[in-house]
Scaffold this motif. Sequence first.
Motif, PDB file in Angstrom:
ATOM      1  N   GLU A  23       0.820  -1.202   0.000  1.00  0.00           N
ATOM      2  CA  GLU A  23       0.000   0.000   0.000  1.00  0.00           C
ATOM      3  C   GLU A  23       0.862   1.264   0.000  1.00  0.00           C
ATOM      4  OE1 GLU A  23      -3.168  -0.179  -0.428  1.00  0.00           O
ATOM      5  OE2 GLU A  23      -3.187  -2.369  -0.246  1.00  0.00           O
ATOM      6  N   ALA A  24       0.364   2.299  -0.664  1.00  0.00           N
ATOM      7  CA  ALA A  24       0.956   3.633  -0.632  1.00  0.00           C
ATOM      8  C   ALA A  24      -0.196   4.626  -0.533  1.00  0.00           C
ATOM      9  CB  ALA A  24       1.798   3.898  -1.873  1.00  0.00           C
ATOM     10  N   VAL A  25       0.115   5.855  -0.141  1.00  0.00           N
ATOM     11  CA  VAL A  25      -0.894   6.907  -0.061  1.00  0.00           C
ATOM     12  C   VAL A  25      -0.648   7.868  -1.218  1.00  0.00           C
ATOM     13  CG1 VAL A  25      -1.898   8.747   1.327  1.00  0.00           C
ATOM     14  CG2 VAL A  25      -1.009   6.684   2.444  1.00  0.00           C
ATOM     15  N   LEU A  26      -1.615   7.975  -2.123  1.00  0.00           N
ATOM     16  CA  LEU A  26      -1.464   8.789  -3.332  1.00  0.00           C
ATOM     17  C   LEU A  26      -2.445   9.955  -3.307  1.00  0.00           C
ATOM     18  CD1 LEU A  26      -1.410   5.895  -5.990  1.00  0.00           C
ATOM     19  CD2 LEU A  26       0.497   6.782  -4.632  1.00  0.00           C
ATOM     20  N   PHE A  27      -1.972  11.109  -3.771  1.00  0.00           N
ATOM     21  CA  PHE A  27      -2.819  12.289  -3.853  1.00  0.00           C
ATOM     22  C   PHE A  27      -2.872  12.785  -5.301  1.00  0.00           C
ATOM     23  CE2 PHE A  27      -1.561  12.375   0.629  1.00  0.00           C
ATOM     24  CZ  PHE A  27      -2.808  12.535   1.232  1.00  0.00           C
ATOM     25  N   PRO A  28      -3.858  12.319  -6.095  1.00  0.00           N
ATOM     26  CA  PRO A  28      -4.044  12.852  -7.449  1.00  0.00           C
ATOM     27  C   PRO A  28      -4.493  14.312  -7.391  1.00  0.00           C
ATOM     28  CG  PRO A  28      -5.193  10.755  -7.142  1.00  0.00           C
ATOM     29  CD  PRO A  28      -4.801  11.248  -5.789  1.00  0.00           C
ATOM     30  N   ALA A  38      -6.385  18.535  -3.468  1.00  0.00           N
ATOM     31  CA  ALA A  38      -6.546  17.459  -2.495  1.00  0.00           C
ATOM     32  C   ALA A  38      -6.472  17.916  -1.046  1.00  0.00           C
ATOM     33  CB  ALA A  38      -5.485  16.375  -2.740  1.00  0.00           C
ATOM     34  N   PHE A  39      -5.911  19.117  -0.801  1.00  0.00           N
ATOM     35  CA  PHE A  39      -5.748  19.606   0.564  1.00  0.00           C
ATOM     36  C   PHE A  39      -6.454  20.952   0.721  1.00  0.00           C
ATOM     37  CE2 PHE A  39      -2.360  16.585   0.103  1.00  0.00           C
ATOM     38  CZ  PHE A  39      -2.156  16.062   1.367  1.00  0.00           C
ATOM     39  N   ASP A  40      -6.959  21.188   1.944  1.00  0.00           N
ATOM     40  CA  ASP A  40      -7.569  22.485   2.213  1.00  0.00           C
ATOM     41  C   ASP A  40      -6.503  23.486   2.665  1.00  0.00           C
ATOM     42  OD1 ASP A  40      -7.006  22.024   4.927  1.00  0.00           O
ATOM     43  OD2 ASP A  40      -9.055  21.381   5.388  1.00  0.00           O
ATOM     44  N   HIS A  41      -6.919  24.684   3.039  1.00  0.00           N
ATOM     45  CA  HIS A  41      -5.958  25.737   3.393  1.00  0.00           C
ATOM     46  C   HIS A  41      -5.228  25.446   4.701  1.00  0.00           C
ATOM     47  CE1 HIS A  41      -7.029  28.314   0.064  1.00  0.00           C
ATOM     48  NE2 HIS A  41      -8.303  28.263   0.387  1.00  0.00           N
TER      49      HIS A  41
END
Length: 211
Positions: free
Chosen positions: A155-160, A165-168
């Motif tokens: 498993e890996a953690v991916l952020f397309p 993908a992230f808030d402020h």
Amino acid sequence: MTDTTRSAHAPGRDTAPLRVAVLIGSVRKDRFGPVPARWITAQLTSRPELDVDLVDPAEYDLPQVLNGNDPGEPLPEPVKALGERLRRADAFVVVTPVYNRSYPASLKTLVDWFDEEWTAKPVGFVSYGGLTGGVQAVEHLRAVFAEFNTVSPREAVLFPNFWEAFDHDGRPVDAGTVSRATDVFADQLLWWARALRRARAESPFPVEGEQ
């Protein structure tokens, strides 16, 4: 979710905290890497059985020429200082962007400065990028770290589309989905970290040329 606290304190087991080093894989100006790096550090720190160290290679001014690895050549001071920090880790989490379908050259330089610091330890990956979330960088890094006899959890953690993908406040927008994926990722990483720490304590990892 695995009860990692209970298993870490089972009779006969090593109860010392597992040391996890989170590495920021980019040193570019205006890089995004510290955002997911700080986030995964916070997730791991919430587990009481862990001692988490957020490592920023940009603070070390690592030489880009690897002549420090020549036999008899003293290592540059930044390399020595970072090496001591990495040597204490039982596991690593590499946070990487994807550059031109692979990982940054600065990250390859960081990896290549060291050897036994990585050996017989697990290396997990958090990546960020466009549509694929940086999966190309992760797959290339798996092959590189395999050369050091590391273990890479599936498993890996991916952020397309990381810019969305992230808030402020530096938190994932889809917190529920990301949290579930991160729990599985962390459980696998820490299972290997415990197993390999016990194995290293029992006997040195066999190296080519040693009998």
